[in-house]
Design a protein around this motif. Structure first.
Motif, short mmCIF file in Angstrom:
data_model
loop_
_atom_site.label_atom_id
_atom_site.label_comp_id
_atom_site.label_asym_id
_atom_site.label_seq_id
_atom_site.Cartn_x
_atom_site.Cartn_y
_atom_site.Cartn_z
N ASN A 248 0.82 -1.22 0.00
CA ASN A 248 0.00 0.00 0.00
C ASN A 248 0.85 1.26 0.00
O ASN A 248 0.49 2.27 -0.62
N GLU B 210 -10.92 -1.45 0.10
CA GLU B 210 -10.92 -2.92 0.05
C GLU B 210 -12.24 -3.36 -0.59
O GLU B 210 -13.29 -2.85 -0.19
N VAL C 229 -10.43 -6.29 8.25
CA VAL C 229 -10.31 -6.04 9.69
C VAL C 229 -11.58 -5.34 10.20
O VAL C 229 -12.04 -5.58 11.31
N LYS D 115 -0.87 -11.32 2.01
CA LYS D 115 -1.50 -12.45 2.74
C LYS D 115 -1.47 -13.77 1.97
O LYS D 115 -0.46 -14.48 2.01
C1 PLP Z 1 -6.80 -5.02 3.61
C2 PLP Z 1 -5.45 -5.00 4.23
N1 PLP Z 1 -4.50 -4.20 3.73
C3 PLP Z 1 -3.26 -4.16 4.25
C4 PLP Z 1 -2.92 -4.96 5.32
C5 PLP Z 1 -1.53 -4.92 5.89
O1 PLP Z 1 -0.89 -6.11 5.56
P1 PLP Z 1 0.38 -6.59 6.41
O2 PLP Z 1 -0.10 -6.99 7.75
O3 PLP Z 1 0.92 -7.74 5.59
O4 PLP Z 1 1.33 -5.44 6.42
C6 PLP Z 1 -3.87 -5.81 5.88
C7 PLP Z 1 -3.56 -6.66 7.05
O5 PLP Z 1 -4.40 -7.21 7.71
C8 PLP Z 1 -5.17 -5.84 5.32
O6 PLP Z 1 -6.13 -6.62 5.82
#
Ligand code: PLP
Length: 439
Positions: free
Chosen positions: A120, A215, A220, A278
């Motif tokens: 991101n 998203e 989350v 992920k």
């Molecule tokens: C939609 C979304 N973007 C970004 C992230 C951040 O990812 P990371 O934990 O691999 O840095 C997450 C983590 O849960 C997420 O759910």
């Protein structure tokens, strides 16, 4: 034997407490030290077996210890483990080619990092250099990472603590139909919440934005699933004000939402930038930012960049093997079918237990929102905790989310089968029965 496993467990818990930051969130009243896994199952250090319906936060996409992934990793480890992005590498370019094949539209080029946060960060920098604008619109209840900017993009207060000093990010209302921020009802609302993006741009930015980030299903935030037309309306508004549309597919990518490889495809929108992580490599650390060759070119002109660990050959080999398994054994169509079965079971539980206020999601990404009372919709975080303890005792691991800590997140490895889904539904039924009795 029993004493030695108890000692081992206690040793892990003691070291966790002594040597790790206390802000590591641990599920369960008594934390659960994991020892090993196979397929959809996990074992704790005391030998107890669990059905894993959270997959290490939607990450173990083809199951624990999947032989094809393990073998690809072993083979690559014997060849070379690391070289950095300064030198082309076969696993790196092959994975980039595969990603271009899987992603929709004109998304053809990749920049690999090591996390969703990194993906991101890259996406926002890319949008800023391409558009020449600085400000970004994100959504309330979003989660985008744990760097300063990731936290600033996030729209859940408890996850924002380190992001308060980052400027230029504004949050619009989100399409949370169960708790509509405009107190309207879909579809008669006409997806009015999307118009808040325009108001937010006009009133809180200079009128020109770099990006709108969202998203396809807020993870989350509690698997908040927008109406299918929302992202088209929202991204058209962003485009009108000069912004690129960044689809954060960190949770929703690779068939998770069923029938399509990427969550955004359910809306018929082509993002300008897509981020993923992920489930990309079945647990190996890897993030990816994808865009069009034209947009990527503008970043190249603007600045130098590298990633020491990004595109690590072992992670790339794991990812290629993961994609092959998905194509063979857990296609988006298969995930779609399994999702229908899972959802039907959860809808039945909703009929049975009044503590369930809402069931939502797509494919193998389903959320259950718990409430004290269906008419007031007062969140029930204590009952959610209770359900966690009850399902753990019965051998099922589930996830949690939501601003109020009252949404159960169900997202098993996509290689799960019908029998395992039936087992999980049975445990949830027993768990809800126990919780409803005392609430
Ligand atoms: C939609 C979304 N973007 C970004 C992230 C951040 O990812 P990371 O934990 O691999 O840095 C997450 C983590 O849960 C997420 O759910």
């Amino acid at each position: 034997m029993a004493t030695s496993t108890q000692n081992k467990k206690q040793e892990i818990l003691d070291k966790q407490k002594k040597y790790l930051f206390p802000n590591h969130i641990l599920y369960y009243t008594e934390p659960l030290p994991i020892d090993h896994g196979e397929g959809v199952f996990l074992w704790d250090t005391e030998g107890n077996k669990y059905l894993d319906f959270f997959g290490g936060i939607l990450t173990t996409s083809v199951g624990h210890n999947r032989p094809e992934v393990t073998q690809a990793v072993q083979k690559q480890t014997e060849k070379i483990i690391h070289s950095s992005t300064l030198y082309p590498n076969e696993a790196h370019v092959n994975l980039a080619e595969k990603m271009a094949e899987l992603t929709p539209g004109k998304l053809q080029v990749s920049f690999f990092t090591t996390s969703g946060t990194g993906a991101n960060e890259t996406a926002v920098a890319l949008a800023q250099t391409h558009t020449g604008n600085q400000e970004v619109i994100a959504l309330r209840h979003a989660y985008h990472g744990r760097s300063a900017m990731g936290m600033a993009l996030t729209g859940v207060g408890t996850w924002r603590i380190g992001g308060t000093a980052v400027g230029g990010i504004k949050h619009a209302l989100n399409p949370y139909c169960y708790r509509c921020p405009l107190k309207m009802t879909y579809p008669s609302c006409g997806v009015a919440c999307a118009q808040d993006i325009e108001d937010t741009i006009k009133t809180t930015t200079c009128g020109k934005i770099a990006a709108f980030i969202a998203e396809p299903i807020q993870g989350v935030g509690g698997f908040i699933t927008p109406p299918a037309e929302y992202l088209k309306i929202a991204s058209d508004i962003a485009k009108h004000y000069g912004g690129l549309f960044i689809a954060d597919e960190v949770q929703t990518a690779f068939g998770r939402t069923g029938d399509k490889w990427f969550g955004v495809e359910h809306s018929g929108v082509e993002p300008d930038i897509m981020t993923m992580a992920k489930g990309i490599a079945n647990g190996f650390p890897l993030g990816n930012t994808m865009t069009t060759p034209e947009i990527a070119e503008s970043m190249m002109k603007a600045s130098l960049t590298l990633s020491t660990f990004g595109g690590n050959p072992v992670s790339c080999a794991a990812s290629l093997a993961t994609m092959n398994v998905l194509e063979k054994d857990a296609t988006p169509e298969r995930v779609g079918e399994l999702g229908i079965m899972l959802r039907a079971g959860l809808d039945k539980l909703k009929e049975k237990y009044t503590i369930i206020g809402d069931v939502r999601g797509r494919g193998l990404m389903q959320g259950i929102e718990l409430v004290k009372d269906r008419s007031t919709k007062e969140p029930a975080p204590e009952a959610t905790k209770h359900l966690f303890e009850a399902t753990r005792k019965l051998g099922l691991i589930i996830g949690k989310g939501g601003l109020y800590g009252n949404v159960v997140r169900i997202a098993p490895p996509m290689t799960v089968n019908e029998e395992e889904i039936a087992m999980a539904l049975d445990v949830l039924d027993k768990g809800f029965k126990a919780v409803q009795q005392v609430n």
